[in-house]
Design a protein around this motif. Structure first.
Motif, PDB file in Angstrom:
ATOM      1  N   VAL A  30     -17.335  41.583  42.029  1.00  0.00           N
ATOM      2  CA  VAL A  30     -17.661  40.164  42.160  1.00  0.00           C
ATOM      3  C   VAL A  30     -18.878  40.080  43.078  1.00  0.00           C
ATOM      4  CG1 VAL A  30     -16.846  37.875  42.821  1.00  0.00           C
ATOM      5  CG2 VAL A  30     -15.226  39.558  41.896  1.00  0.00           C
ATOM      6  N   SER A  31     -20.047  39.922  42.505  1.00  0.00           N
ATOM      7  CA  SER A  31     -21.289  39.894  43.287  1.00  0.00           C
ATOM      8  C   SER A  31     -21.455  38.534  43.948  1.00  0.00           C
ATOM      9  CB  SER A  31     -22.495  40.175  42.394  1.00  0.00           C
ATOM     10  OG  SER A  31     -22.457  41.500  41.901  1.00  0.00           O
ATOM     11  N   MET A  32     -21.592  38.544  45.271  1.00  0.00           N
ATOM     12  CA  MET A  32     -21.704  37.294  46.004  1.00  0.00           C
ATOM     13  C   MET A  32     -23.136  36.766  45.920  1.00  0.00           C
ATOM     14  SD  MET A  32     -18.606  37.132  46.733  1.00  0.00           S
ATOM     15  CE  MET A  32     -18.780  35.530  47.495  1.00  0.00           C
ATOM     16  N   VAL A  33     -23.273  35.560  45.374  1.00  0.00           N
ATOM     17  CA  VAL A  33     -24.591  34.933  45.236  1.00  0.00           C
ATOM     18  C   VAL A  33     -24.607  33.552  45.890  1.00  0.00           C
ATOM     19  CG1 VAL A  33     -25.282  36.236  43.188  1.00  0.00           C
ATOM     20  CG2 VAL A  33     -23.970  34.111  42.909  1.00  0.00           C
ATOM     21  N   LYS A  34     -23.695  33.328  46.829  1.00  0.00           N
ATOM     22  CA  LYS A  34     -23.673  32.057  47.552  1.00  0.00           C
ATOM     23  C   LYS A  34     -24.934  31.911  48.395  1.00  0.00           C
ATOM     24  CE  LYS A  34     -21.021  34.117  51.341  1.00  0.00           C
ATOM     25  NZ  LYS A  34     -19.912  33.971  52.283  1.00  0.00           N
ATOM     26  N   ALA A  35     -25.146  30.692  48.890  1.00  0.00           N
ATOM     27  CA  ALA A  35     -26.318  30.394  49.729  1.00  0.00           C
ATOM     28  C   ALA A  35     -27.610  30.839  49.055  1.00  0.00           C
ATOM     29  CB  ALA A  35     -26.176  31.041  51.109  1.00  0.00           C
ATOM     30  N   ALA A  54     -18.553  39.727  37.722  1.00  0.00           N
ATOM     31  CA  ALA A  54     -18.359  38.314  38.045  1.00  0.00           C
ATOM     32  C   ALA A  54     -19.268  37.964  39.214  1.00  0.00           C
ATOM     33  CB  ALA A  54     -16.902  38.037  38.411  1.00  0.00           C
ATOM     34  N   PHE A  55     -19.363  36.666  39.475  1.00  0.00           N
ATOM     35  CA  PHE A  55     -20.117  36.173  40.624  1.00  0.00           C
ATOM     36  C   PHE A  55     -19.183  35.412  41.551  1.00  0.00           C
ATOM     37  CE2 PHE A  55     -23.672  36.354  37.467  1.00  0.00           C
ATOM     38  CZ  PHE A  55     -24.444  37.286  38.142  1.00  0.00           C
ATOM     39  N   GLY A  56     -19.516  35.425  42.833  1.00  0.00           N
ATOM     40  CA  GLY A  56     -18.784  34.645  43.812  1.00  0.00           C
ATOM     41  C   GLY A  56     -19.703  33.664  44.501  1.00  0.00           C
ATOM     42  N   VAL A  57     -19.235  32.419  44.638  1.00  0.00           N
ATOM     43  CA  VAL A  57     -20.007  31.372  45.298  1.00  0.00           C
ATOM     44  C   VAL A  57     -19.084  30.600  46.229  1.00  0.00           C
ATOM     45  CG1 VAL A  57     -21.690  31.114  43.420  1.00  0.00           C
ATOM     46  CG2 VAL A  57     -19.593  29.754  43.395  1.00  0.00           C
ATOM     47  N   ALA A  58     -19.683  29.784  47.084  1.00  0.00           N
ATOM     48  CA  ALA A  58     -18.884  29.063  48.068  1.00  0.00           C
ATOM     49  C   ALA A  58     -18.295  27.767  47.525  1.00  0.00           C
ATOM     50  CB  ALA A  58     -19.722  28.766  49.314  1.00  0.00           C
ATOM     51  N   LEU A  60     -18.449  24.405  44.209  1.00  0.00           N
ATOM     52  CA  LEU A  60     -18.658  24.020  42.820  1.00  0.00           C
ATOM     53  C   LEU A  60     -20.136  23.839  42.483  1.00  0.00           C
ATOM     54  CD1 LEU A  60     -17.320  23.175  40.122  1.00  0.00           C
ATOM     55  CD2 LEU A  60     -17.258  20.830  41.010  1.00  0.00           C
ATOM     56  N   ALA A  61     -20.898  23.221  43.383  1.00  0.00           N
ATOM     57  CA  ALA A  61     -22.316  22.979  43.111  1.00  0.00           C
ATOM     58  C   ALA A  61     -23.061  24.294  42.866  1.00  0.00           C
ATOM     59  CB  ALA A  61     -22.954  22.212  44.265  1.00  0.00           C
ATOM     60  N   GLU A  62     -22.742  25.323  43.654  1.00  0.00           N
ATOM     61  CA  GLU A  62     -23.394  26.622  43.453  1.00  0.00           C
ATOM     62  C   GLU A  62     -22.972  27.243  42.127  1.00  0.00           C
ATOM     63  OE1 GLU A  62     -24.052  28.130  48.071  1.00  0.00           O
ATOM     64  OE2 GLU A  62     -22.278  28.807  46.987  1.00  0.00           O
ATOM     65  N   ALA A  63     -21.720  27.103  41.762  1.00  0.00           N
ATOM     66  CA  ALA A  63     -21.240  27.646  40.495  1.00  0.00           C
ATOM     67  C   ALA A  63     -21.919  26.977  39.308  1.00  0.00           C
ATOM     68  CB  ALA A  63     -19.726  27.478  40.409  1.00  0.00           C
ATOM     69  N   LEU A  64     -22.101  25.671  39.396  1.00  0.00           N
ATOM     70  CA  LEU A  64     -22.735  24.944  38.292  1.00  0.00           C
ATOM     71  C   LEU A  64     -24.184  25.379  38.093  1.00  0.00           C
ATOM     72  CD1 LEU A  64     -21.224  21.388  38.867  1.00  0.00           C
ATOM     73  CD2 LEU A  64     -20.747  22.948  36.957  1.00  0.00           C
ATOM     74  N   GLN A  65     -24.848  25.801  39.152  1.00  0.00           N
ATOM     75  CA  GLN A  65     -26.210  26.320  39.010  1.00  0.00           C
ATOM     76  C   GLN A  65     -26.228  27.570  38.134  1.00  0.00           C
ATOM     77  OE1 GLN A  65     -27.819  26.932  42.934  1.00  0.00           O
ATOM     78  NE2 GLN A  65     -27.712  24.771  43.478  1.00  0.00           N
ATOM     79  N   THR A  76     -16.042  32.917  40.704  1.00  0.00           N
ATOM     80  CA  THR A  76     -14.955  32.553  41.614  1.00  0.00           C
ATOM     81  C   THR A  76     -15.486  31.661  42.722  1.00  0.00           C
ATOM     82  OG1 THR A  76     -13.799  34.637  41.185  1.00  0.00           O
ATOM     83  CG2 THR A  76     -13.170  33.428  43.163  1.00  0.00           C
ATOM     84  N   LEU A  77     -14.817  30.519  42.930  1.00  0.00           N
ATOM     85  CA  LEU A  77     -15.151  29.615  44.029  1.00  0.00           C
ATOM     86  C   LEU A  77     -14.376  30.097  45.250  1.00  0.00           C
ATOM     87  CD1 LEU A  77     -14.800  26.165  42.197  1.00  0.00           C
ATOM     88  CD2 LEU A  77     -16.770  27.699  42.258  1.00  0.00           C
ATOM     89  N   ILE A  78     -15.054  30.782  46.182  1.00  0.00           N
ATOM     90  CA  ILE A  78     -14.322  31.471  47.241  1.00  0.00           C
ATOM     91  C   ILE A  78     -13.765  30.525  48.304  1.00  0.00           C
ATOM     92  CG2 ILE A  78     -15.574  33.618  46.872  1.00  0.00           C
ATOM     93  CD1 ILE A  78     -17.185  32.952  49.407  1.00  0.00           C
TER      94      ILE A  78
END
Length: 354
Positions: A30-35, A54-58, A60-65, A76-78
């Motif tokens: 799960v590659s973290m791409v938050k911020a 998979a990707f991990g973000v902080a 919903l707004a980041e996930a929608l991007q 995954t919304l962490i």
């Protein structure tokens, strides 16, 4: 044009992802791409990380991007959803959520049928001692078992408070995690961030969650990226815009905090805290010119810094690396009493990006 640039090396990003695969070959990533991908630019990094699971973000707004650019990886919304009305949006976009408090648990159960219809896993967070988010180990077992009885496919997850060093709490966190994992078996599990991926291969389990290591910075204060076989992804650069010859006794910069002890030549570089370059440093800081460390003098201002080029053959327009493959962001951070994560994430949008 003002020559302040941020360049992203996609091959380096791919190489670092491959390093994760070498270290944790049996786990999904799960590659973290938050911020904004740790300041590197989400859109610039997604394609280079295409081989992740998979990707991990902080949030919903980041996930929608991620969905906005057409990427259909699992996400995954962490921190989970922040309101009831976010849950149907998350489900519609096939985002998996972390549950770390009772209200989120209630929201999940309200949307049970839709969530399960999408085949989504629910990540349940254990608070094993970091005391930010999660359920304590005495209550989480009953919560997970109830979710399992309802047909949810659960992932037990937690976050280390001190994965970058030896610390007594580490053993307690591992002990609690294993107790819960055993009590709730069979269950998927994830507890390793970048530092833990290196430190505890026996804890890789089903998912690892690399963050800073993907971007070629070290999660450890005492190990360099070279030692960890990582490659810096971001190069932050500027250029010399002026040179000055100053005499012994003269001052440089705001507050006149630097006084020349001898005649010297200084150069002015087109970068400052308005670009995200750190202003305060507790130790001597440096930039790199042609691979040579060159000392800063005086205070960092909004748009400019001064460097000591005495004895060097440089000219106006000369490129200066603020951090990158020669001057590591971890070393700049150490001089500023902080960590590479912060410097990468707080870059402004002012520099041109490539």
């Amino acid at each position: 044009m003002r020559q302040a640039t941020v360049s992203i090396d996609r091959e380096a990003l791919q190489s670092n992802l491959n390093r994760v695969k070498q270290l944790a070959p049996q786990a999904k990533i799960v590659s973290m791409v938050k911020a904004n991908a740790y300041g590197h630019g989400l859109h610039d990094c997604l394609a280079a990380l295409n081989a992740t699971d998979a990707f991990g973000v902080a949030c919903l707004a980041e996930a929608l991007q991620i969905r906005d650019v057409g990427d259909q990886h699992d996400v995954t919304l962490i921190e989970g959803v922040f309101a009831l009305d976010e849950m149907p949006i998350a489900i519609a976009n096939r985002f998996e959520v972390v549950i770390h408090q009772q209200q989120q648990l209630d929201w999940l159960i309200q949307h049970q049928d839709a969530y399960q219809a999408q085949g989504l896993k629910v990540w349940v967070k254990l608070n094993s001692g970091m005391n930010r988010l999660g359920f304590k180990h005495l209550e989480i077992i009953a919560i997970i078992q109830d979710l399992q009885s309802r047909g949810f496919n659960c992932v037990l997850t937690m976050h280390f408070a001190n994965a970058d060093r030896d610390y007594p709490l580490n053993d307690l966190q591992v002990q609690q995690f294993l107790e819960v994992k055993t009590a709730c078996a069979p269950i998927l599990a994830s507890c390793c961030n970048s530092a833990a991926i290196y430190k505890w291969p026996e804890l890789h389990f089903d998912y690892v969650r690399p963050g800073i290591m993907l971007y070629g910075a070290s999660p450890f204060a005492d190990q360099s990226v070279d030692q960890l076989k990582l490659t810096p992804v971001m190069s932050f650069n500027a250029a010399i815009i002026a040179t000055n010859q100053i005499q012994a006794g003269e001052y440089v910069g705001y507050g006149s905090t630097f006084q020349a002890e001898h005649d010297m030549q200084i150069a002015i570089v087109s970068i400052g805290y308005g670009d995200g370059y750190p202003r305060a440093y507790s130790k001597q800081n440096y930039v790199s010119i042609n691979g040579q460390a060159v000392a800063l003098v005086g205070r960092v201002s909004m748009d400019m810094i001064a460097i000591d080029i005495t004895g060097l053959n440089v000219e106006i327009g000369q490129p200066v690396e603020l951090w990158g493959k020669q001057r590591l962001v971890d070393d700049v951070a150490a001089a500023n009493g902080t960590i590479g994560y912060e410097l990468l994430c707080r870059l402004s949008q002012r520099p041109q990006r490539y």
